[in-house]
Design an enzyme around this catalytic site. Sequence first.
Site, mmCIF file in Angstrom:
data_model
loop_
_atom_site.group_PDB
_atom_site.id
_atom_site.type_symbol
_atom_site.label_atom_id
_atom_site.label_comp_id
_atom_site.label_asym_id
_atom_site.label_seq_id
_atom_site.Cartn_x
_atom_site.Cartn_y
_atom_site.Cartn_z
ATOM 1 N N THR A 92 6.551 0.926 -15.603
ATOM 2 C CA THR A 92 7.285 1.650 -16.658
ATOM 3 C C THR A 92 6.500 2.898 -17.054
ATOM 4 O OG1 THR A 92 8.227 -0.407 -17.484
ATOM 5 C CG2 THR A 92 8.236 1.463 -18.999
ATOM 6 N N ASN A 101 15.742 -3.804 -7.615
ATOM 7 C CA ASN A 101 15.308 -5.080 -8.201
ATOM 8 C C ASN A 101 16.434 -6.107 -8.289
ATOM 9 O OD1 ASN A 101 15.687 -2.692 -10.006
ATOM 10 N ND2 ASN A 101 15.985 -4.277 -11.549
ATOM 11 N N GLN A 114 9.303 -3.081 -6.440
ATOM 12 C CA GLN A 114 9.837 -4.298 -5.805
ATOM 13 C C GLN A 114 9.457 -4.425 -4.336
ATOM 14 O OE1 GLN A 114 11.168 -6.900 -7.145
ATOM 15 N NE2 GLN A 114 11.495 -6.136 -9.217
ATOM 16 N N SER A 130 3.607 -2.238 -10.098
ATOM 17 C CA SER A 130 3.123 -3.158 -11.134
ATOM 18 C C SER A 130 2.514 -4.382 -10.460
ATOM 19 C CB SER A 130 4.293 -3.653 -11.996
ATOM 20 O OG SER A 130 4.459 -2.876 -13.137
ATOM 21 N N ALA A 131 1.314 -4.778 -10.899
ATOM 22 C CA ALA A 131 0.617 -5.890 -10.235
ATOM 23 C C ALA A 131 1.359 -7.224 -10.363
ATOM 24 C CB ALA A 131 -0.784 -6.043 -10.823
ATOM 25 N N THR A 163 -10.198 2.863 -22.417
ATOM 26 C CA THR A 163 -11.164 1.983 -21.752
ATOM 27 C C THR A 163 -10.469 1.121 -20.707
ATOM 28 O OG1 THR A 163 -12.452 1.958 -23.786
ATOM 29 C CG2 THR A 163 -12.913 0.199 -22.191
ATOM 30 N N CYS A 183 15.649 -7.108 -17.430
ATOM 31 C CA CYS A 183 15.656 -6.257 -18.617
ATOM 32 C C CYS A 183 16.999 -6.310 -19.320
ATOM 33 C CB CYS A 183 15.358 -4.822 -18.222
ATOM 34 S SG CYS A 183 13.929 -4.724 -17.185
HETATM 35 C C1 PLP Z 1 12.010 -1.472 -9.748
HETATM 36 C C2 PLP Z 1 11.236 -1.680 -11.005
HETATM 37 N N1 PLP Z 1 10.667 -0.623 -11.599
HETATM 38 C C3 PLP Z 1 9.955 -0.747 -12.721
HETATM 39 C C4 PLP Z 1 9.794 -1.976 -13.328
HETATM 40 C C5 PLP Z 1 8.997 -2.061 -14.601
HETATM 41 O O1 PLP Z 1 7.816 -2.746 -14.384
HETATM 42 P P1 PLP Z 1 6.881 -3.136 -15.636
HETATM 43 O O2 PLP Z 1 7.766 -3.902 -16.580
HETATM 44 O O3 PLP Z 1 5.815 -3.969 -15.053
HETATM 45 O O4 PLP Z 1 6.402 -1.865 -16.233
HETATM 46 C C6 PLP Z 1 10.371 -3.103 -12.752
HETATM 47 C C7 PLP Z 1 10.285 -4.440 -13.414
HETATM 48 O O5 PLP Z 1 11.250 -5.188 -13.477
HETATM 49 C C8 PLP Z 1 11.112 -2.955 -11.558
HETATM 50 O O6 PLP Z 1 11.686 -3.998 -10.950
#
Ligand code: PLP
Length: 386
Positions: free
Chosen positions: A73, A154, A182, A202-203, A240, A328
């Site tokens: 994000t 996603n 994804q 995102s990890a 940090t 979401c």
């Molecule tokens: C394609 C995609 N982008 C961005 C995100 C956002 O990731 P995060 O919530 O870890 O910031 C997601 C999470 O569902 C995602 O599937």
Amino acid sequence: MDNRFVYLDNNATTQIAPEVWQIMSESQQLFGNASSMHGFGRAAAMGISKARGQVASLIGANEKDIYFTSGATESNNIVFNIARNIIDKKDGKGRIVTTTIEHPASIETVKFLRKKGYTIDLVNVDQSGLIDLEDLKNKLDNDVVLVSVMSANNETGTIQPIKEVAELAHSVGALFHSDATQSIGKVDISMQEIGIDYLSLSAHKFYGPKGIGVLAARNKAPMHNLMHGGHQENGYRPGTYNNFAIIGLGKASDIAKRDLSYEREKLWKMRETLRKGILDRIDEVVINGNQDHCLPGTLNVSFPGAEGESILLYLDMEGIAVSTGSACATGSLEPSYVLLAGGLDVELAHGSIRFSLGRYNTMEEIEYVLDKLPPIIKRIREMSTR
Ligand SMILES: Cc1ncc(COP(=O)(O)O)c(C=O)c1O
């Protein structure tokens, strides 16, 4: 079979891999502030530097291209902020081009920019969720500063032809960003080979910890900060370091790279067993998304006459965790904008379920789902008024 828990919501998040937990707990002594000059600081800095190399190697980037963030994000927001800054420098003359099916982390950001007066063009997708390259070409001109197209969706798992998109973006001098959140750990992504200027990840989507991610910016792609503060990440992402999460991300990247082809095959076999089993055992089913270009573990299915939320809740009672639309969107009864963008009718979009399989699922679990699902759909359809 009773009291079983089957987690099929791996696109929402994954569990932390035991090896990742282990390295994070073994790194307890690396608590120093990586900016400190003493031994504690240097030890932490070394752990972070190793992780930087591990994640760079997974995505075909250089260590110096990696900026640690809190997740995709934030990474997406930074990229659109960079584009905004470039447009500002050109006295407002410039456009951003993206698609109708991006994750809210992008869509909501460009909606915000649009309200502020920036020009955003959204490229359509076809029925299977694949980007319409003709529409993209029509929207490209040399006033475009950024093209942003996710590598895989996603909700549907549809994989976009991002190499072609990168070439088209570069042909008009635009920068190319891909939200690869994804795809990482599921399909090969090399920024260098594909020609990606910015990549977000995102990890926690590939068995690492939550709250840590990366924005990778290659080939000296311009950077611009959202936040102001210390000198960390060249001042572009101050604050940090979260040493343990970063070290966990590094380990998750190593494992993803090592096991990618084995896992891809394993996930695809389970996904195909689930898909065929559903088609065999349940009437009137619609499989959503592109079936030739899709993530190995994602299966999005519409069950006409059965509401997605009801299916989800009945499956939950059997210990099976799935999702409707994107995680979401949970909490809203709006049908998925991703499925609607592909032209799916509202009823089918309402009745869609996403099964997203992961590393720790087994074929036995898939059989369990195939036992439980048909009577659930039958019961819901009988109760519905159609
Ligand atoms: C394609 C995609 N982008 C961005 C995100 C956002 O990731 P995060 O919530 O870890 O910031 C997601 C999470 O569902 C995602 O599937």
